[in-house]
Scaffold this motif. Structure first.
Motif, short mmCIF file in Angstrom:
data_model
loop_
_atom_site.label_atom_id
_atom_site.label_comp_id
_atom_site.label_asym_id
_atom_site.label_seq_id
_atom_site.Cartn_x
_atom_site.Cartn_y
_atom_site.Cartn_z
N ASP A 157 2.79 4.44 -1.16
CA ASP A 157 2.77 5.37 -2.29
C ASP A 157 3.87 6.42 -2.17
O ASP A 157 3.87 7.40 -2.92
N LYS B 54 -3.34 4.53 -12.35
CA LYS B 54 -4.68 3.96 -12.25
C LYS B 54 -5.09 3.74 -10.79
O LYS B 54 -6.21 4.09 -10.39
N ASN B 55 -4.17 3.18 -10.01
CA ASN B 55 -4.52 2.76 -8.65
C ASN B 55 -4.37 3.86 -7.60
O ASN B 55 -5.07 3.81 -6.58
N SER B 56 -3.49 4.82 -7.83
CA SER B 56 -3.20 5.80 -6.77
C SER B 56 -3.28 7.25 -7.22
O SER B 56 -4.04 8.04 -6.67
N LEU C 94 0.00 1.64 -14.11
CA LEU C 94 -0.65 1.00 -12.97
C LEU C 94 -0.69 1.92 -11.76
O LEU C 94 -1.70 1.98 -11.03
N TRP C 95 0.39 2.65 -11.52
CA TRP C 95 0.42 3.57 -10.37
C TRP C 95 -0.58 4.70 -10.57
O TRP C 95 -1.27 5.12 -9.64
N ASP D 134 0.81 -1.22 0.00
CA ASP D 134 0.00 0.00 0.00
C ASP D 134 0.84 1.27 0.00
O ASP D 134 0.30 2.37 0.10
N LEU E 157 -7.94 -1.50 -18.67
CA LEU E 157 -8.00 -0.41 -17.69
C LEU E 157 -8.82 0.78 -18.17
O LEU E 157 -9.12 1.69 -17.38
#
Length: 429
Positions: A138, A238-240, A235-236, A136, A268
């Protein structure tokens, strides 16, 4: 009598695709620099043709497909008799270096490193370990700013570093796109500076007016999906990162462009979240010029980043990490913002997106940085001068590089026998 043109053979890891990657763009800049000298260029590669291959023949560059572990290359290179052989990345030197030395011993051997792959890989391994231990997390400040001595410690025991740096020693000159990587090699790996030449992206500084703030919209991210740092950045985001930006700008749109888009990337795509996977951009500079902010949240990588240079060429401020900005700027202000965690990146991106004054200053900083650091009129002649001087003093240059001579003596013998064994095995299949 006019002297014959210098003959150059390029052995490409892939066929150049300047609209797909910075490596492809840099290769084309090198080729165009050679063409200004009237040099006779042949580009060869064992790779299959890519979707977006440059039309080399239109530039007067001969093209030739070659094979790995096949003695047909011996006849080819002997007949061509090049004065300069440029290996595109160290794997091509490993495969073909001994054949070039055997049949064209007086040819100048040049390595285009593109970036230090062993450095990129070491950083990737550290990131994966961090994400496994702290899924988790960041905030990657400690990963983004290690001392060169620490980078050395992570690289020194790896097979990839030993292979890559051995290839640098075996060549007469290695072209380095990053001056940080030159420092790493000279200060930590003790590679002689005489074997390295700084050759960043070579560009014509922009002179036309940029598209203004009020005529731009949306955020943009761009990069070849086959390049692992680019996929990790997606990915980073998209997720954060992107959810944080949307909290401040609920109507914001992010357009992600990239060549060779895999199904995992198109999966995505989510217009409701403003997250648009757009596939390949026919004209990267056009879409960059229409965007207000370029996002490049790279968590690992090496070399310098073509997407950020494109952003500066288009007057598009960028938001990136210390990895993204590494070796790209100088002591003057960065043309955008640099941060080490998702929240800080999001805050900087929102501020730049909304603040016309800050945005205009960042745009101007990018124009000035291109002129100071990437001017083709400076780096093109410097590259030619380096190669010419090395050719004129080749015997002494090689004598001074005893370590390279020793590595060629041992490594090329083993590589030669392995290649000959593979070729014999293939004939018997």
């Amino acid at each position: 009598m006019k002297s014959p043109a210098t003959r150059v053979l390029v052995i490409g890891y892939v066929w150049p695709e300047p609209r797909s990657s910075a490596a492809g763009g840099h290769m084309m800049q090198i080729l165009e620099t050679f063409l200004t000298q009237g040099w006779d260029i042949t580009f060869s590669s064992p790779a299959a043709l890519g979707e977006h291959k440059a039309d080399l023949s239109a530039l007067g560059i001969a093209e030739c497909a070659i094979e790995l572990n096949n003695s047909s290359f011996d006849d080819f290179v002997r007949e061509l008799a090049p004065d300069i052989v440029l290996f595109d990345r160290f794997m091509m030197e490993e495969q073909f270096g001994w054949r070039v030395e055997k049949h064209c011993p007086n040819a100048l051997r040049v390595l285009e490193t593109s970036d230090l792959q062993s450095l990129r890989d070491a950083r990737h391994q550290r990131l994966k370990a961090r994400l496994k231990a702290e899924p988790d997390s960041d905030d990657f400040a400690d990963l983004f700013a290690p001392a060169l001595a620490e980078e050395f410690q992570h690289m020194a025991d790896t097979d990839l570093a030993k292979r890559e740096i051995a290839a640098i020693y075996r060549c007469d000159i290695s072209l380095m796109i990053s001056d940080v990587e030159i420092r790493l090699l000279t200060e930590q790996f003790k590679v002689p500076a005489t074997l390295l030449h700084w050759c960043p992206l070579m560009l014509e500084p922009p002179s036309e007016p940029f598209t203004p703030f009020e005529d731009r919209a949306h955020f943009l991210s761009i990069g070849n999906f086959r390049h692992a740092p680019n996929w990790d950045a997606v990915l980073w985001m998209k997720n954060s990162l992107w959810p944080l930006i949307r909290q401040h700008l609920p109507g914001a749109q992010l357009h992600i462009y990239g060549s060779y888009t895999p199904p995992k990337a198109t999966a995505l795509h989510n217009p409701a979240q403003g997250f648009h996977v757009m596939n390949w951009a026919e004209d990267a500079l056009q879409v960059m010029s229409a965007a207000r902010i370029c996002l490049a949240p790279l968590r690992f990588g090496a070399g310098i980043k073509g997407k950020l240079v494109d952003a500066m060429l288009c007057g598009t401020p960028n938001v990136t990490t210390p990895i993204g900005a590494e070796a790209m700027g100088d002591e003057q202000p960065w043309p955008g913002a640099i941060a080490t965690d998702a929240n800080a990146l999001a805050i900087a991106a929102v501020a730049l997106y909304q603040d016309r004054g800050r945005w205009n200053r960042a745009q101007n900083d990018g124009r000035n940085l291109i002129a100071r650091r990437y001017d083709q009129a400076v780096h093109g002649p410097a590259l030619i001068e380096c190669l010419q001087q090395c050719r004129h003093h080749l015997a002494a240059h090689r004598r001074d590089n005893f370590t390279g001579s020793m590595l060629r003596h041992h490594a090329h013998k083993s590589t030669q026998y392995m290649a000959q064994w593979i070729e014999a095995k293939n004939r018997n299949v």
